[in-house]
Design an enzyme around this catalytic site. Structure first.
Site, PDB file in Angstrom:
ATOM      1  N   ASP A 115      89.137  74.769  17.961  1.00  0.00           N
ATOM      2  CA  ASP A 115      90.467  75.350  17.766  1.00  0.00           C
ATOM      3  C   ASP A 115      90.507  76.102  16.423  1.00  0.00           C
ATOM      4  O   ASP A 115      91.486  75.995  15.669  1.00  0.00           O
ATOM      5  CB  ASP A 115      91.577  74.305  17.843  1.00  0.00           C
ATOM      6  CG  ASP A 115      92.963  74.929  17.988  1.00  0.00           C
ATOM      7  OD1 ASP A 115      93.050  76.169  18.132  1.00  0.00           O
ATOM      8  OD2 ASP A 115      93.949  74.177  17.950  1.00  0.00           O
ATOM      9  N   HIS A 128      92.397  70.076  23.058  1.00  0.00           N
ATOM     10  CA  HIS A 128      92.639  69.303  21.829  1.00  0.00           C
ATOM     11  C   HIS A 128      93.487  68.063  22.078  1.00  0.00           C
ATOM     12  O   HIS A 128      94.513  67.851  21.454  1.00  0.00           O
ATOM     13  CB  HIS A 128      93.164  70.152  20.679  1.00  0.00           C
ATOM     14  CG  HIS A 128      94.317  71.086  20.983  1.00  0.00           C
ATOM     15  ND1 HIS A 128      95.414  70.705  21.704  1.00  0.00           N
ATOM     16  CD2 HIS A 128      94.537  72.368  20.619  1.00  0.00           C
ATOM     17  CE1 HIS A 128      96.259  71.721  21.777  1.00  0.00           C
ATOM     18  NE2 HIS A 128      95.737  72.750  21.120  1.00  0.00           N
TER      19      HIS A 128
HETATM   20  O1  DOR Z   1      97.420  74.606  15.162  1.00  0.00           O
HETATM   21  C1  DOR Z   1      97.559  75.493  15.994  1.00  0.00           C
HETATM   22  N1  DOR Z   1      97.261  76.776  15.713  1.00  0.00           N
HETATM   23  N2  DOR Z   1      98.017  75.190  17.230  1.00  0.00           N
HETATM   24  C2  DOR Z   1      98.333  76.145  18.119  1.00  0.00           C
HETATM   25  O2  DOR Z   1      98.726  75.828  19.213  1.00  0.00           O
HETATM   26  C3  DOR Z   1      98.238  77.569  17.761  1.00  0.00           C
HETATM   27  C4  DOR Z   1      97.204  77.768  16.732  1.00  0.00           C
HETATM   28  C5  DOR Z   1      97.273  79.143  16.140  1.00  0.00           C
HETATM   29  O3  DOR Z   1      97.204  80.111  16.895  1.00  0.00           O
HETATM   30  O4  DOR Z   1      97.337  79.258  14.902  1.00  0.00           O
HETATM   31 ZN    ZN Z   2      94.374  76.939  19.626  1.00  0.00          ZN
HETATM   32 ZN    ZN Z   3      96.840  74.580  20.863  1.00  0.00          ZN
END
Ligand code: DOR
Ligand code: ZN
Ligand code: ZN
Length: 379
Positions: free
Chosen positions: A249, A174
């Protein structure tokens, strides 16, 4: 021009190498049933799941448990990353259970990070890094100012240094700023070492403008949505096919966690990514080839193979129909029924999905409730 014939387009199944299915420990946010249905709805036939579980997936017993849970309930094929463990040799006896390591910001700056890079280098595995330098975070009401671009630029430089030292493969996930992009592109053309990176639909299509409006909590994610100039640079890198992959993500949280005073970072992405890309394609801003970055390229990147069908992906197919819809979180399969893209009009839908030749989803109906398998490292 993209030709849909009468109405349909046949594509390879999408491969998403950065998702959070939340098992074990955070099943109230997502589980393999809801998460893999979300994947299928988004035309995704294989996912790679992140290790920030409870307890963390940084040892063989949790990875074994993840294998059992996913095998029992996932509709899509899957693989896992191992989490940060300074005693990385402990993972030796379950080497076949993970396709790489994932390091979070704090992991990257801990002394044990070097052990992970050198172990990964021994086996040619990627070290996937969430690059943000925590020492550059600051107090601010605006999420994008609290974790500024410099934090990412700094952490990418640090990660590149670690990977050069150990001759390991660094994968920056990302990636969201022009400064970090420059460092990665420069490293790509520097002999020695190896570096790859991915980008998300949200960092390409949304800016930190959202933190000033009603979707403020929903849009909180790390790395944050960036100022317009940064967003435009990342989008332009995608137009030029510079990233090695597109990832969602997919990071579901309960709605109460998103609308609280301190919103949890992340939101679901699996059900919108492919069709957001089609919006860009059909409106002429991206070429159809961009879908390679969400299918064949990430599959080859991680060198996974599945089943017995040659390279392993030939029986993984998605049929996309030309049919407009409006993003409504309440309609999601994910337990997280909200989206920063709420209200967006998208031009295509997932009509059917086949995995290893088996029908999984046709015309709004799931044909099965399991069947996903571990994708094993190639060779
Ligand atoms: O936005 C995010 N959510 N960034 C992260 O690094 C962890 C992830 C999560 O596991 O919710
Ligand atoms: Zn992630
Ligand atoms: Zn992340």
């Amino acid at each position: 021009r993209v030709e849909f014939g009468e109405k349909f387009l046949l594509l390879p199944g999408m491969v998403d190498i950065h998702v959070h299915m939340r098992e074990p420990g955070l099943e109230y946010k997502e589980d393999w049933g809801s998460g893999s249905r979300a994947a299928v709805k988004g035309g995704v036939t294989m996912v790679v799941d992140m290790p920030n579980n409870v307890p963390p997936a940084n040892n063989c017993s949790v990875l074994q448990e993840k294998l059992q849970r996913a095998s029992a309930r996932s509709l899509v094929d899957f693989a896992f990353y191992a989490g940060f463990n300074p005693l990385v040799e402990e993972l030796e006896r379950c080497r076949g259970l993970f396709v790489g390591f994932k390091l979070y910001p704090e992991d990257l700056y801990s002394p044990g990070a070097r052990n992970v890079f050198s172990y990964a280098s021994r086996y040619g595995l990627p070290v996937v890094v969430h690059a943000e330098n925590p020492s550059l975070f600051r107090e601010s009401k605006l999420h994008s100012d609290a974790r500024p671009p410099e934090a990412e630029e700094s952490a990418v430089k640090h990660a590149l240094m670690l990977s050069r030292e150990s001759n390991a493969w660094l994968h920056v996930t990302h990636l969201s700023t022009s400064g970090a992009l420059m460092s990665v592109l420069e490293a790509k053309v520097t002999p020695g070492g190896r570096v790859t990176f991915d980008v998300t639909p949200h960092h390409c299509l949304l800016s930190d403008e959202l933190y000033r409006g009603e979707k403020r909590g929903i849009a909180v994610v790390n790395p944050p949505l960036r100022p317009e100039g940064e967003r435009a640079s990342i989008y332009t890198s995608l137009r030029n096919m510079l990233p090695d992959a597109i990832v969602t993500d997919h990071a579901p949280h309960r709605i109460e966690e998103k609308t609280s005073e301190k919103p949890s970072p992340g939101f679901p992405g699996l059900e919108t990514a492919l069709h957001l890309l089609f919006r860009e394609i059909l409106e002429g801003r991206l070429g159809l080839e961009v879908l390679e970055l969400y299918s064949r390229r990430p599959a080859r990147l991680l060198g996974v193979k599945k089943g017995v069908l040659g390279e392993g992906f030939e029986g993984d197919v998605v049929v996309v129909s030309k049919e407009e819809w409006v993003v409504r979180g309440e309609d999601f399969e994910s337990k997280a029924k909200y989206s920063p893209f709420e209200g967006w009009r998208l031009p295509t839908k997932t009509y059917a999905v086949y995995i290893r030749g088996e029908p999984v989803y046709i015309a709004g109906q799931f044909m099965t409730s399991k069947g996903g398998r571990l994708a094993v490292p190639r060779g």
